[in-house]
Write a protein that holds these residues in place. Sequence first.
Motif, PDB file in Angstrom:
ATOM      1  N   VAL A 140       0.779  -0.756   0.184  1.00  0.00           N
ATOM      2  CA  VAL A 140      -0.253  -0.546  -0.054  1.00  0.00           C
ATOM      3  C   VAL A 140       1.315   1.192  -0.002  1.00  0.00           C
ATOM      4  O   VAL A 140       0.471   2.352  -0.797  1.00  0.00           O
ATOM      5  N   VAL A 141       1.826   1.479   0.934  1.00  0.00           N
ATOM      6  CA  VAL A 141       2.987   2.294   1.075  1.00  0.00           C
ATOM      7  C   VAL A 141       3.469   2.607  -0.308  1.00  0.00           C
ATOM      8  O   VAL A 141       3.312   3.876  -0.471  1.00  0.00           O
ATOM      9  N   GLY A 142       3.864   1.683  -0.815  1.00  0.00           N
ATOM     10  CA  GLY A 142       4.864   0.751  -1.564  1.00  0.00           C
ATOM     11  C   GLY A 142       4.474   2.166  -2.667  1.00  0.00           C
ATOM     12  O   GLY A 142       5.226   3.228  -3.606  1.00  0.00           O
ATOM     13  N   LEU A 143       2.624   1.197  -3.273  1.00  0.00           N
ATOM     14  CA  LEU A 143       2.509   1.505  -4.629  1.00  0.00           C
ATOM     15  C   LEU A 143       1.947   3.655  -4.606  1.00  0.00           C
ATOM     16  O   LEU A 143       1.531   3.639  -5.919  1.00  0.00           O
ATOM     17  N   THR A 144       1.628   3.816  -3.430  1.00  0.00           N
ATOM     18  CA  THR A 144       0.798   5.086  -3.283  1.00  0.00           C
ATOM     19  C   THR A 144       2.273   6.133  -3.348  1.00  0.00           C
ATOM     20  O   THR A 144       1.730   7.197  -4.186  1.00  0.00           O
ATOM     21  N   CYS A 145       3.587   5.714  -2.860  1.00  0.00           N
ATOM     22  CA  CYS A 145       4.486   6.833  -3.370  1.00  0.00           C
ATOM     23  C   CYS A 145       4.520   6.760  -5.093  1.00  0.00           C
ATOM     24  O   CYS A 145       5.134   7.780  -5.810  1.00  0.00           O
ATOM     25  N   THR A 146       4.635   5.266  -5.486  1.00  0.00           N
ATOM     26  CA  THR A 146       5.131   5.208  -6.992  1.00  0.00           C
ATOM     27  C   THR A 146       3.711   5.994  -7.938  1.00  0.00           C
ATOM     28  O   THR A 146       4.466   5.649  -8.762  1.00  0.00           O
ATOM     29  N   LEU A 147       2.729   5.867  -8.058  1.00  0.00           N
ATOM     30  CA  LEU A 147       1.483   6.475  -8.196  1.00  0.00           C
ATOM     31  C   LEU A 147       1.770   8.048  -8.402  1.00  0.00           C
ATOM     32  O   LEU A 147       1.299   9.165  -8.585  1.00  0.00           O
ATOM     33  N   ALA A 148       2.380   8.730  -7.486  1.00  0.00           N
ATOM     34  CA  ALA A 148       2.289   9.957  -6.881  1.00  0.00           C
ATOM     35  C   ALA A 148       3.320  10.507  -8.007  1.00  0.00           C
ATOM     36  O   ALA A 148       3.356  11.976  -7.709  1.00  0.00           O
ATOM     37  N   CYS A 149       4.380  10.044  -8.021  1.00  0.00           N
ATOM     38  CA  CYS A 149       5.137  10.480  -9.577  1.00  0.00           C
ATOM     39  C   CYS A 149       5.049  10.794 -10.577  1.00  0.00           C
ATOM     40  O   CYS A 149       5.199  11.498 -11.638  1.00  0.00           O
ATOM     41  N   GLY A 150       3.189  10.148 -10.781  1.00  0.00           N
ATOM     42  CA  GLY A 150       2.654  10.867 -11.850  1.00  0.00           C
ATOM     43  C   GLY A 150       2.991  10.192 -13.348  1.00  0.00           C
ATOM     44  O   GLY A 150       3.419   8.365 -12.940  1.00  0.00           O
ATOM     45  N   SER A 151       2.784  11.018 -14.283  1.00  0.00           N
ATOM     46  CA  SER A 151       3.184  10.159 -15.550  1.00  0.00           C
ATOM     47  C   SER A 151       4.765  10.531 -15.991  1.00  0.00           C
ATOM     48  O   SER A 151       4.886  10.129 -17.477  1.00  0.00           O
ATOM     49  N   THR A 152       5.310  10.808 -14.559  1.00  0.00           N
ATOM     50  CA  THR A 152       6.828  10.733 -14.833  1.00  0.00           C
ATOM     51  C   THR A 152       7.655   8.905 -15.186  1.00  0.00           C
ATOM     52  O   THR A 152       8.215   8.968 -15.767  1.00  0.00           O
ATOM     53  N   VAL A 153       6.757   8.402 -13.957  1.00  0.00           N
ATOM     54  CA  VAL A 153       6.606   7.126 -14.839  1.00  0.00           C
ATOM     55  C   VAL A 153       6.013   6.177 -15.123  1.00  0.00           C
ATOM     56  O   VAL A 153       6.759   4.751 -15.643  1.00  0.00           O
ATOM     57  N   PHE A 154       5.069   7.053 -15.397  1.00  0.00           N
ATOM     58  CA  PHE A 154       4.206   6.324 -16.309  1.00  0.00           C
ATOM     59  C   PHE A 154       3.633   4.533 -15.625  1.00  0.00           C
ATOM     60  O   PHE A 154       3.526   3.796 -16.423  1.00  0.00           O
ATOM     61  N   LEU A 155       2.893   4.259 -14.463  1.00  0.00           N
ATOM     62  CA  LEU A 155       2.666   3.051 -14.079  1.00  0.00           C
ATOM     63  C   LEU A 155       1.146   2.794 -13.657  1.00  0.00           C
ATOM     64  O   LEU A 155       0.626   4.367 -13.177  1.00  0.00           O
ATOM     65  N   GLY A 156       0.308   2.202 -12.944  1.00  0.00           N
ATOM     66  CA  GLY A 156      -0.778   2.229 -13.002  1.00  0.00           C
ATOM     67  C   GLY A 156      -1.112   1.362 -11.318  1.00  0.00           C
ATOM     68  O   GLY A 156      -0.191   1.405 -10.898  1.00  0.00           O
ATOM     69  N   LYS A 157      -2.140   0.972 -11.105  1.00  0.00           N
ATOM     70  CA  LYS A 157      -2.536   0.368 -10.408  1.00  0.00           C
ATOM     71  C   LYS A 157      -3.183  -0.734 -10.090  1.00  0.00           C
ATOM     72  O   LYS A 157      -3.193  -1.808  -8.646  1.00  0.00           O
ATOM     73  N   LEU A 158      -3.594  -1.429 -11.285  1.00  0.00           N
ATOM     74  CA  LEU A 158      -4.839  -2.436 -11.937  1.00  0.00           C
ATOM     75  C   LEU A 158      -4.211  -3.755 -10.472  1.00  0.00           C
ATOM     76  O   LEU A 158      -4.367  -4.601 -10.491  1.00  0.00           O
ATOM     77  N   GLY A 159      -2.817  -3.986 -10.982  1.00  0.00           N
ATOM     78  CA  GLY A 159      -2.202  -5.348 -10.634  1.00  0.00           C
ATOM     79  C   GLY A 159      -1.970  -5.224  -9.100  1.00  0.00           C
ATOM     80  O   GLY A 159      -2.536  -6.690  -8.336  1.00  0.00           O
ATOM     81  N   PRO A 160      -1.574  -4.073  -8.379  1.00  0.00           N
ATOM     82  CA  PRO A 160      -1.544  -4.537  -6.709  1.00  0.00           C
ATOM     83  C   PRO A 160      -2.079  -4.528  -6.442  1.00  0.00           C
ATOM     84  O   PRO A 160      -2.688  -4.354  -4.783  1.00  0.00           O
ATOM     85  N   CYS A 161      -3.871  -3.778  -6.602  1.00  0.00           N
ATOM     86  CA  CYS A 161      -4.876  -3.850  -5.629  1.00  0.00           C
ATOM     87  C   CYS A 161      -5.349  -5.561  -6.094  1.00  0.00           C
ATOM     88  O   CYS A 161      -6.050  -5.265  -5.367  1.00  0.00           O
ATOM     89  N   VAL A 162      -5.128  -6.255  -7.422  1.00  0.00           N
ATOM     90  CA  VAL A 162      -5.470  -7.643  -7.301  1.00  0.00           C
ATOM     91  C   VAL A 162      -4.893  -8.486  -6.326  1.00  0.00           C
ATOM     92  O   VAL A 162      -5.551  -8.773  -5.623  1.00  0.00           O
ATOM     93  N   HIS A 163      -3.233  -7.662  -6.048  1.00  0.00           N
ATOM     94  CA  HIS A 163      -2.977  -8.877  -5.332  1.00  0.00           C
ATOM     95  C   HIS A 163      -3.023  -8.161  -3.809  1.00  0.00           C
ATOM     96  O   HIS A 163      -3.506  -9.282  -3.172  1.00  0.00           O
ATOM     97  N   LEU A 164      -3.944  -7.352  -4.017  1.00  0.00           N
ATOM     98  CA  LEU A 164      -4.230  -6.553  -2.112  1.00  0.00           C
ATOM     99  C   LEU A 164      -5.119  -7.433  -2.041  1.00  0.00           C
ATOM    100  O   LEU A 164      -5.502  -7.219  -0.668  1.00  0.00           O
ATOM    101  N   SER A 165      -6.025  -7.294  -1.746  1.00  0.00           N
ATOM    102  CA  SER A 165      -7.644  -7.501  -2.724  1.00  0.00           C
ATOM    103  C   SER A 165      -7.510  -9.660  -1.961  1.00  0.00           C
ATOM    104  O   SER A 165      -8.036  -9.569  -1.325  1.00  0.00           O
TER     105      SER A 165
END
Length: 656
Positions: A140-165
């Motif tokens: 959760v913490v790592g994904l939040t920081c990753t997505l806060a980088c915006g389109s610079t890193v250009f990554l999403g949250k679908l896969g990690p959310c499935v893993h979290l679920s």
Amino acid sequence: EEEVERVLVSEHSWRPCPTARRRVRGCLQWVKQQLFRVGEDWYFLFILGVLMATISFTMDIIITRLHLAHMWLYREIGDIAVLKYLSWTLYPMALSAFSTGFSQSITPYSGGSGIPELKTILMGVVLEDYLAIQNFGAKVVGLTCTLACGSTVFLGKLGPCVHLSAMVAAYLGKMRTTITGEYENRFKQHEMLVAAQAVGVATVFGAPISGVLFSIEVMSPHFAVRDYWRGFFAATCGAFMFRLLAVFNSEQETIAALFKSDLKIDFHFDLLETFFFLILGIICGTVACAYLFCQRWMMVAVKKNRLTAKLLATDKPVYTVLVVLLLASITFPPGLGQFMASRLTMKEHLISLFDNRTWGSLAPNASGVATPGGLWQEWDHPSATIYSTLTFFLLMKFWMLILATTLPLPAGYFMPIFIYGQGGVQGLFPRGLRSEGPPRPIIPAGYALAGAAAFSGSVTYAVSTALLVCEATGHLGYILPTVLAVLVANAITQKNQPSFYDATIIVKKLPYLPPIRSRHIASYRVVVEEFMERQVVALAKGDGFQEVLMALDASADGEYPVVESTGSPILVGTVSRSQLVTFLQSHKHPQAPQGEKLAAVGTLGDDCTIEPIMLQFSPWTSLHQAYHLFQLLKLQRVFVTRSGQLVGAVSRVEVR
């Protein structure tokens, strides 16, 4: 006796009113019986959906505020180019380095998407660490920081959310065994994990129907129909709660589609446009093949390169910082970033590319005046055309996204390829199209829907992306041509490349059965006898201490086949390794001193429980039959018999 009395008095002094407590306990038991009369599954699935929706929405709020803080810093820093560059690059570098370091310090299994590992778990392979609760906080913490980088890193949250679920579902399953008093059933755990997949997708896109279908297509080759309602119920609860929280947060007036576009359709599409959707599917399928090949090559190259392999083994945050520095430097707005709409977030990218207006007509006309308003202006540049900026975006993001997938931090990879498919369509048809006959302008957003679904579907081997884009935008008018484009793209990709998640499984060397790609008639003639393990350590019912000890030393198997006798190797059952160890501990070694108080004699058949064999292969069982049985029943090892006699064994290693 006095000591016992003192203890009893002490216990009673700390527990007053025994009658009242007894009545309260009885009332709670009655309430529990009434609640669980309809089945406890409903309650735990509801909790799973609501909890994941709350987590996903909270993460979105934090990510938005962190991104706004970055944009505020970038604006307020002044017009000094060096300071603006540092503010643009250092912010995502710090966030991504923290994401990598924090998640990897807690557990090394929190990086990446999590879907390849979850696919392996659903195939019957035990990977307990991937569903551990400590992995949840790190992700959760790592994904939040990753997505806060915006389109610079250009990554999403679908896969990690499935893993979290899936992690939440595993934890709720353990809670259920505690509350209901039932023993932990692996079939119940599997049912919760199947529902968790759909919840993960539904709480990202707010799309319950396509969430269930996507989880069925991507996660498991076989799906039990009895789990269908579980997935729909949990996904509906999650999607409804996710959109309801947006209303409570005053983001929307009512529950609506997540990426709502102004798609006013008087005339959906001309019949001749079907040809263009076919071309679109061919283009998306071809580009997806190139993307999958390059992405797999990059992952292998990073592992084999001496420098990057050393960094990934010892200094993962350093590798992340170096890669993010390169990506941030390229997306710097006064530099190349001005041709890539780099100031938009991932969500704003989606909304802008779903714009229903023809950008060619909105760009500056002959008088140099552009139509005001809208996110599309981030794609407009005075020294370049809309077509040029979109083409440059596609070329740059192709290799930048591939490079970003090698980062050892929690991130999803579905959303970027989704956006990439949109951008490709806008680049192909920047000024729209017109059919023959009466003037009927072609709807740009309709082609954007088809492009996003076709490219993302072909990369992941999913057809449900056609419904996903319609649910996410709230428009079903283009469902048929979108499905057509997705099917064509899938046909091209599945013929030439493994899916994104299967390729990751191959590179990571996870214990997963790959699909049989060859459908030639000769593959059906391959039988078990050709690839089975012939040297199998077996025990006879009359074996004693010495034979059991030799068997345990010769093999580290979890279970051992038991035959009738050495002279008659008729397979009668199996015995677990733990039982054999207990047998050795309770019996005396033939050369042991006489003073030991252990059983001097005893046989395996008398002192151990022999489990019956439920399934066995014949030497003439075909490879395809064995493969489908391993997948369907989630088998780990099957013994091979000829006329009842043990002749070999087949495990997942031999099938691979």
